[in-house]
Motif scaffolding. Structure first.
Motif, mmCIF file in Angstrom:
data_model
loop_
_atom_site.group_PDB
_atom_site.id
_atom_site.type_symbol
_atom_site.label_atom_id
_atom_site.label_comp_id
_atom_site.label_asym_id
_atom_site.label_seq_id
_atom_site.Cartn_x
_atom_site.Cartn_y
_atom_site.Cartn_z
ATOM 1 N N ASN A 594 -10.022 31.026 46.503
ATOM 2 C CA ASN A 594 -11.280 31.493 47.122
ATOM 3 C C ASN A 594 -11.915 32.691 46.434
ATOM 4 O O ASN A 594 -12.792 33.337 47.018
ATOM 5 N N TYR A 598 -15.739 29.722 46.854
ATOM 6 C CA TYR A 598 -15.273 29.942 48.223
ATOM 7 C C TYR A 598 -15.336 28.667 49.051
ATOM 8 O O TYR A 598 -16.314 27.928 49.012
ATOM 9 N N ILE A 720 -18.614 36.948 46.389
ATOM 10 C CA ILE A 720 -18.437 35.815 47.296
ATOM 11 C C ILE A 720 -19.022 36.241 48.634
ATOM 12 O O ILE A 720 -18.606 37.250 49.212
#
Length: 723
Positions: A594, A598, A720
């Protein structure tokens, strides 16, 4: 400072490599002296929260018990408001509420939620102060005493009008003949007589007309230079068409009690400018009523108007009885309301407009559009409305300092993006089903200054029914008190933890080797307010490391024996959350998860409940929640623990100075972990992206600038973003 920034730039760009390159075998002993790489400002800390002792005093509210909670965000109107300290039921006039709390750095306001024994809930706002905050709830809770009326007493008094015409030479007006009114002449329409001729003015003033009978106005004309129309007891002025009477230069319209100007179907307009007055003690109807330039309206009877407007700061509307209007347009000017005022629409604009509600008075406005409004509400006054919108600047709603007023509006909208456009202060209780929330806690659109407060549900302000509020008033007895139950708090403010796993050596500082959020929830006893249990809710978002990582937490100051299942050979309670972060996310050993791309489906939710063998006097806040990562052998007697700056290692941490002090490099001040308040934060750096490159403002923050909320400014493509 420039030299520091240059050194740091080299430190970040040149020195660091990707996480895949700073991997160590579990048993490897890294160099405990990473080397000199520049230093941070001397007073800099990596903390993004301030530890504060909060004291809440319940003043003047009796000896009954109250539940007290502290929030970020206003829980009365904001569903995203988050608890930061909560319920202890044994709080009253004699026993203060005292808690240690963590407040995100740079936050200006926290909100105190108070629930009484009948489950009536109110919310107060207080300015954040570091170290020790004292919040006084009740009649003594004001942070300011600026409660003066926005008018002078002389303007609020009804003028004394002499309606007598005895001793004056009178000219009778009767029949339908047209007439030119002459300067300096006194006219009378006798009782039981009607005059309906056209009127003109011969360019002069000092014209007095007494109406004892009926004046049917059939044309428009201008009344000027100290001229007066007196409508006497039993007299009536009416119109059969659209007409306008204009009053200028110290002229006046006066309606005596028992007199009537206009009727329910009136199409007459009244315009006053240059030091004119309207004095109504009887019944006055008008289609339009406008005043400008030192003109005032005084009403102690019934005033019914379609459109009422002012144009300057020195226009005064004084209402001692009842005013009903379709619309009121207050361009500057002042309304002093002593009794009953009802309007479908009230609009305020200009430099500043003032509306003052005197004790026990009442205003009902279907819609309020406020721009530069100063609304003062004295003891037991009440404002009721469907909606209100605030724009412009410096709007105020202010209560007095002797008893509560009630602002009861279903929907309140505040323009956002321009700072605080509205401030509530003084003893005003706000009942509102929908209110504009702050765009963020860093950019408030309204201010709430105690003792002003919001109620959840019906307002608590006790207002007796009277003629002015239409026998309505407000009474909220609440619910019958029930047995005291243990209090389980709602979720506290989440915090996001970012770890770099290479302690004590430098890593690449993408700060994503472990990414997780933590929410704490204490349960307190109703009998003594002590903490019986702690629930810990965790979301593990990402593992950006190759090495095996475990995560645990220590409850600082809580003896190990107070918690069942804590690690052995520890002074304080240490609870292991998991031994292998990769396995928790369903990945293979050493797999990066991740941090490149993600996937929300990979996020792992973990719940831990801790029951205390010996209940705690104080709840666990983030300031005592010592979360840390472990690389290598988590079961070793001495292990590599990675702590947040400001927290010490456990008894099992490596015995070097670095592991037992503050978990920053003693040489250059750099850290291996960050704890970020999760108000709006929902991101972390991508794999191999240095945190200084991932967020706008980070470099300024570490150089000493006041940018504590840099983490709300992620740079697209380098972070992210968690949806």
């Amino acid at each position: 400072m420039k030299s520091i920034i240059k050194v740091l730039a080299v430190f970040f760009v040149v020195t660091f490599s990707a996480c895949t390159k700073d991997v160590y075998d579990a048993g490897q002993n890294p160099d405990p002296n990473p080397g000199q790489n520049g230093s941070l400002p001397g007073d800099f800390t990596w903390s993004l929260s301030d530890e504060t002792e909060l004291t809440v005093n319940i003043e003047g509210l009796g000896e009954e018990k109250y539940i007290v909670e502290a929030y970020i965000g206003n829980p009365a109107i904001d569903p995203t408001a988050r608890l930061i300290a909560g319920s202890q039921q044994k709080v009253n006039n004699s026993i203060p509420y005292v808690r240690n709390i963590s407040i995100p750095t740079g936050l200006e306001t926290i909100y105190i939620r108070v629930t009484d024994s009948r489950k009536r809930v109110s919310v107060y706002g207080f300015d954040v102060t570091k170290g020790h905050m004292v919040c006084n709830i009740g009649t003594g809770g004001a942070q300011t005493k600026s409660y003066a009326m926005s008018t002078r007493a002389a303007e609020a008094e009804m003028p004394q009008i002499d309606y007598s015409y005895e001793g004056k030479t009178l000219v009778e007006l009767t029949g339908s003949s047209d007439i030119t009114l002459q300067p300096g002449t006194v006219y009378i329409i006798p009782k039981d007589q009607t005059f309906n001729g056209q009127v003109s003015i011969n360019g002069g003033g000092d014209i007095l007309v007494y109406v004892e009978g009926t004046w049917q106005v059939v044309n428009s004309f201008k009344y000027e230079k100290k001229s007066v129309i007196y409508v006497l007891d039993g007299g009536k002025v009416e119109t059969s068409g659209n007409t306008t009477l204009t009053f200028v230069e110290s002229s006046m319209l006066a309606v005596q009690k028992g007199g009537q100007f206009g009727d329910a179907n009136a199409r007459i307009s009244l315009s006053f400018n240059t030091s004119n007055n309207v004095v109504n003690e009887g019944l006055l109807y008008a289609e339009n009523l406008s005043v400008t330039d030192k003109c005032s309206i005084y009403n102690s009877g019934d005033l019914v108007v379609t459109n009422l407007s002012t144009a300057t700061q020195n226009n005064y509307i004084v209402n001692k009885s009842k005013i009903k209007a379709e619309s009121i347009d207050l361009l500057n000017g002042v309304i002093d309301n002593y009794c009953h005022l009802v309007a479908n629409q009230i609009t305020t604009r200009g430099q500043v407009a003032h509306i003052n509600l005197f004790p026990s008075s009442y205003v009902e406005a279907g819609k309020l559009s406020a721009d530069h409004l100063d609304l003062f509400m004295d003891a037991k006054s009440m404002w009721k409305g469907e909606s209100a919108s605030f724009a412009g600047w410096d709007n105020k709603v202010r209560g007095g300092d002797t008893d509560w007023a009630l602002l009861k509006i279903n929907t309140i909208e505040v323009k956002t993006g321009a700072g605080k456009l509205l401030n509530y202060s003084g003893m005003v209780n706000i009942e509102c089903k929908s209110h504009t929330e702050h765009p963020s806690q860093w950019n408030p659109c309204y201010g709430l200054i105690a003792p002003a407060n919001f109620s959840e549900g019906q307002g608590f302000a006790e207002i007796d029914p009277n003629e002015c509020n239409g026998n309505g008033g407000n009474h909220n007895p609440g619910e019958e008190p029930g047995p005291d139950d243990d209090i389980t708090e709602t979720n506290t403010l989440p915090y996001t933890y970012l770890f770099e796993d290479n302690w004590p050596q430098k890593g690449d500082y993408d700060m994503n080797d472990i990414v997780m959020s933590v929410t704490l929830r204490n349960t307190t006893s109703a009998s003594d307010g002590k903490v019986k249990a702690l629930d810990v809710d965790i979301k593990l978002y990402a593992v950006g490391a190759r090495k095996k990582l475990a995560v645990a937490f220590q409850l600082d100051g809580v003896p190990a024996g107070a918690v069942s299942g804590s690690e052995s050979n520890q002074q304080y309670a240490v609870i292991r959350l998991f031994d292998d972060a990769h396995a928790e996310l369903g990945g293979a050993s050493g797999e990066i998860i991740n941090t490149y791309k993600y996937d929300n489906n990979l996020v792992k939710e973990i719940h831990k409940q801790i029951k205390f063998n010996t209940p705690l006097d104080q709840p666990i806040s983030v300031g005592r929640f010592n979360l840390f990562a472990i690389w290598g052998d988590a079961d070793a007697n001495k292990r590599y623990e990675v702590h947040i700056p400001g927290f010490r290692g456990t008894n099992k941490a490596m015995s070097s100075e670095l592991s037992t002090d503050v978990y920053t490099s003693t040489e250059d001040g750099w850290m291996w972990g960050l704890c970020i308040p999760f108000i709006d934060f929902s991101s972390f750096p991508k794999e191999s992206v240095n945190i200084s490159e991932a967020y706008s403002g980070f470099d300024k923050w570490i150089s000493g600038d006041n940018t504590p909320n840099w983490y709300l400014n992620p740079i697209e493509g380098k972070t992210i973003v968690v949806k």
